[in-house]
Enzyme design. Structure first.
Site, PDB file in Angstrom:
ATOM      1  N   GLU A  45       0.832  -1.206   0.000  1.00 11.02           N
ATOM      2  CA  GLU A  45       0.000   0.000   0.000  1.00 11.02           C
ATOM      3  C   GLU A  45       0.869   1.261   0.000  1.00 11.02           C
ATOM      4  OE1 GLU A  45      -3.650   1.895   2.715  1.00 11.02           O
ATOM      5  OE2 GLU A  45      -2.239   0.459   3.598  1.00 11.02           O
ATOM      6  N   LYS A 118      -9.818   2.103  -2.298  1.00 10.53           N
ATOM      7  CA  LYS A 118     -10.045   1.589  -0.937  1.00 10.53           C
ATOM      8  C   LYS A 118     -11.367   2.096  -0.379  1.00 10.53           C
ATOM      9  CE  LYS A 118      -7.608   1.641   3.543  1.00 10.53           C
ATOM     10  NZ  LYS A 118      -6.313   2.033   4.172  1.00 10.53           N
ATOM     11  N   CYS A 155      -5.710  -2.803   2.721  1.00  9.05           N
ATOM     12  CA  CYS A 155      -5.485  -2.635   4.152  1.00  9.05           C
ATOM     13  C   CYS A 155      -6.754  -2.749   5.003  1.00  9.05           C
ATOM     14  CB  CYS A 155      -4.747  -1.330   4.416  1.00  9.05           C
ATOM     15  SG  CYS A 155      -3.861  -1.330   6.004  1.00  9.05           S
TER      16      CYS A 155
END
Length: 292
Positions: A45, A118, A155
């Site tokens: 990331e 995300k 994440c």
């Protein structure tokens, strides 16, 4: 139907303040992974810089770039040169005031298949992501590439079971989770590394497929000197039964390479039948944030 095998690779290196150096390090690891046989390679990331959401600093918005910006232009050229698929994580500029934490999926011929943004954005001490990132508006896409069919979640997304289940049902054979996880500044004695591993392995078990988690590593100081984060690495791959296939070192730079036997997915699903026995008609309450 026989799906065969595919070799995946993941980067794990320590970011430095010089952003151009991080790109060089990432490209070097991709080249090494490709030389060792990896056909699909995932970056960690926000690999282009140190983890800036430790503090609030509006000048960091200038780090964002469009999907076809300099970082991904280099990654598309590299994918084509090496004949590999690359998952390239970057800070995305969409328009003035709208920025995403994103991953581009680049096929082996250099074609950018699309971008995942995300969805789940955390907020906590030195994880001040809501200031920097708009919650993603992209669908939970399953990417069909030259060498395999997979999904990408970033994440904080990896802690929620629903997105992984959606991608499994859509046909993903495995999922990449590029991550930036490490110390908990408000709980310095807490070690979440095994919890992180177990949670992601659980997604693999519940859906009987492979999961591939790619994490940062190393100490990164906040830009204003107010604190630091220690990312623990431990990038790993687990199989449809939750067994560890490969794992990177903790607290050290490393590379991960693993061969995935995609036929094991069907075997596991034929035995455990989690997808067959779901009661989708009874899950409506999940559409509410609270249930009374």
């Amino acid at each position: 139907m026989n799906k065969g095998k595919v070799t995946v690779g993941m980067t794990q290196f320590a970011c430095v303040p010089d952003r151009s150096e991080n790109l060089k390090k990432c490209k070097a690891q991709i080249r090494e992974l490709a030389a060792r046989g990896a056909k699909i390679i995932c970056t960690k990331e926000l690999f282009g810089g140190q983890y800036f959401p430790q503090i609030i600093d509006y000048t960091k918005y200038d780090w964002a770039e469009p999907a076809d910006g300099p970082t991904n232009r280099e990654m598309t050229a590299l994918a084509k040169e090496l004949d590999v698929v690359i998952v390239s994580c970057f800070y995305e500029y969409a328009m003035d005031g709208v920025y995403y934490n994103s991953a581009a999926v680049i096929d082996a011929d250099g074609t950018m298949l699309g971008v995942y943004r995300k969805h789940h954005i955390p907020e906590g001490p030195q994880y001040i992501e809501k200031y920097y990132f708009t919650p993603g508006d992209s669908p939970y896409t399953v990417w069909k590439t030259k060498y395999g069919t997979f999904g990408v979640l970033i994440c904080w997304d990896e802690w929620f079971p629903e997105p992984t289940r959606i991608m499994a049902i859509k046909g993903a054979d495995f999922i990449f989770y590029p991550s930036a996880i490490g110390s908990e500044p408000d709980n310095p004695d807490l070690d979440t590394s095994q919890t992180w591993v177990d949670a992601i392995r659980g997604h693999g078990i519940h859906n009987n497929f492979y999961v591939c988690a790619c994490n940062r590593v190393g100490r990164e100081d906040a830009a204003d000197g107010s604190g630091f984060m220690e990312f623990y690495g431990r990038s790993f791959v687990s199989d449809p039964w939750g067994n560890m296939v490969a794992e990177c070192k903790r607290n050290e730079e490393d590379l991960l390479i693993a061969e995935l036997d995609l036929d094991e997915i069907k075997r596991a699903r034929d035995i455990l039948q989690f997808h067959r026995d779901r009661r989708v008609d009874s899950y409506g309450e999940l559409m509410h944030l609270s249930i009374r």
